[in-house]
Design an enzyme around this catalytic site. Structure first.
Site, PDB file in Angstrom:
ATOM      1  N   HIS A  98       0.858  -1.193   0.000  1.00  0.00           N
ATOM      2  CA  HIS A  98       0.000   0.000   0.000  1.00  0.00           C
ATOM      3  C   HIS A  98       0.895   1.244   0.000  1.00  0.00           C
ATOM      4  O   HIS A  98       1.965   1.258   0.602  1.00  0.00           O
ATOM      5  CB  HIS A  98      -0.904  -0.017   1.237  1.00  0.00           C
ATOM      6  CG  HIS A  98      -1.958   1.039   1.191  1.00  0.00           C
ATOM      7  ND1 HIS A  98      -1.708   2.344   1.534  1.00  0.00           N
ATOM      8  CD2 HIS A  98      -3.257   0.997   0.811  1.00  0.00           C
ATOM      9  CE1 HIS A  98      -2.814   3.056   1.371  1.00  0.00           C
ATOM     10  NE2 HIS A  98      -3.770   2.256   0.936  1.00  0.00           N
ATOM     11  N   GLU A 168      -3.989   1.959  -7.446  1.00  0.00           N
ATOM     12  CA  GLU A 168      -4.323   3.122  -6.620  1.00  0.00           C
ATOM     13  C   GLU A 168      -3.371   4.261  -6.960  1.00  0.00           C
ATOM     14  O   GLU A 168      -2.253   4.311  -6.431  1.00  0.00           O
ATOM     15  CB  GLU A 168      -4.144   2.793  -5.133  1.00  0.00           C
ATOM     16  CG  GLU A 168      -5.048   1.709  -4.623  1.00  0.00           C
ATOM     17  CD  GLU A 168      -5.304   1.872  -3.120  1.00  0.00           C
ATOM     18  OE1 GLU A 168      -6.463   2.057  -2.750  1.00  0.00           O
ATOM     19  OE2 GLU A 168      -4.347   1.835  -2.339  1.00  0.00           O
TER      20      GLU A 168
HETATM   21  P1  PGA Z   1      -9.401   6.220   0.405  1.00  0.00           P
HETATM   22  O1  PGA Z   1      -8.167   5.227   0.586  1.00  0.00           O
HETATM   23  O2  PGA Z   1     -10.557   5.406  -0.080  1.00  0.00           O
HETATM   24  O3  PGA Z   1      -9.618   6.781   1.756  1.00  0.00           O
HETATM   25  O4  PGA Z   1      -8.973   7.269  -0.606  1.00  0.00           O
HETATM   26  C1  PGA Z   1      -7.941   4.183  -0.305  1.00  0.00           C
HETATM   27  C2  PGA Z   1      -6.809   3.327   0.187  1.00  0.00           C
HETATM   28  O5  PGA Z   1      -5.925   3.832   0.865  1.00  0.00           O
HETATM   29  O6  PGA Z   1      -6.752   2.128  -0.086  1.00  0.00           O
END
Ligand code: PGA
Length: 254
Positions: A98, A168
């Site tokens: 992450h 992401e």
């Molecule tokens: P968020 O975070 O939905 O709060 O933008 C996504 C994540 O960190 O996986």
């Protein structure tokens, strides 16, 4: 039809076991009535066993994941949690790489080693990848390609479909707005191409690609349908019970 996957990444929330149980119980109730969505709740490690031990009451539409695991399987590693231990208490998925962990110093090399260990233990890695910024020369595509290649270095072809890739873009994580779903679709195609070059065409097509970053119940249906992703990785909104339930229901209806 393949079920849409909704991963709830609780991060370091909520602050009490009582509140965590309240959130989980509410989500589990909704999960028991789902037909085309599968939920993976990733709470802080300390709460996991409480939820997995009631597994007989956990419906088949909900699984429990962790947010990280040690690179090692056992031994003198103070403060670490082994993927073997997580597996033993019923964890089926682990988020790896992450962006919040990468910003604490986790390199592609560390992530790749964790991915391999987690796969050998028999858990699905949810591998997070994504560019930090976008530049006009489009160099971010190279950055992303290298990140995927390096984070999956040494992974055997037979394992790739066990992995969920969570795209992401770092600038969308914790932001107000997600990436435009039409751009998400382009990125999904790009990621599949990188996977295809590494592991083969069929394997790339079978590997689930999720999107994460500012997902909420309003934008979730568009991200799935226009972005052509297999699911979502939801941060903040996954501990906001009414919103998360709304999000789950809206995806289940698609
Ligand atoms: P968020 O975070 O939905 O709060 O933008 C996504 C994540 O960190 O996986």
């Amino acid at each position: 039809m393949k079920k849409k996957i909704i991963v709830g990444n609780w991060k370091m929330n909520p602050e009490s076991l009582e509140e965590a149980t309240r959130v989980f119980t509410s989500v589990r109730k909704v999960a028991s009535r789902l037909s085309s969505a599968h939920i993976v709740i990733c709470p802080p490690d300390i709460y996991i066993q409480k939820f997995t031990s009631s597994r007989s009451r956990v419906s088949t539409s909900i699984s429990i994941g962790a947010q990280n695991a040690s690179i090692e399987e056992h031994g003198a590693f103070t403060g670490e949690t082994s993927p073997i231990m997580l597996k033993d208490i019923g964890v089926t998925h682990i988020i790896l790489g992450h962006s919040e962990r990468r910003s604490m110093g986790e390199t592609d090399e560390i992530v790749a080693k964790k991915v391999k260990t987690v796969l050998e233990v028999g858990i699905h890695p949810i591998l997070c990848v994504g560019e930090s910024t976008r530049d006009e020369q489009v160099l971010y595509l190279d950055t992303l390609k290298n990140q995927i290649k390096n984070s999956l270095a040494g992974v055997a072809k037979r394992y790739i479909t066990q992995i969920l890739i969570a795209y992401e873009p770092v600038w969308a994580v914790g932001a107000k707005e997600p990436m435009n779903p039409l751009v998400i679709e382009e990125m999904v195609i790009f990621i599949k191409k990188v996977l295809s070059d590494m592991f083969g065409h069929d394997e790339a097509l079978q590997t689930a690609i999720l999107y994460g970053g500012a997902v909420n119940f309003r934008n979730a249906p568009d991200i799935i349908t226009k972005g052509k992703v297999d699911g979502l990785l939801v941060g903040r909104e996954s501990v906001n019970v009414p919103s998360f339930i709304e999000l789950i229901k809206s995806v289940d209806k698609l």
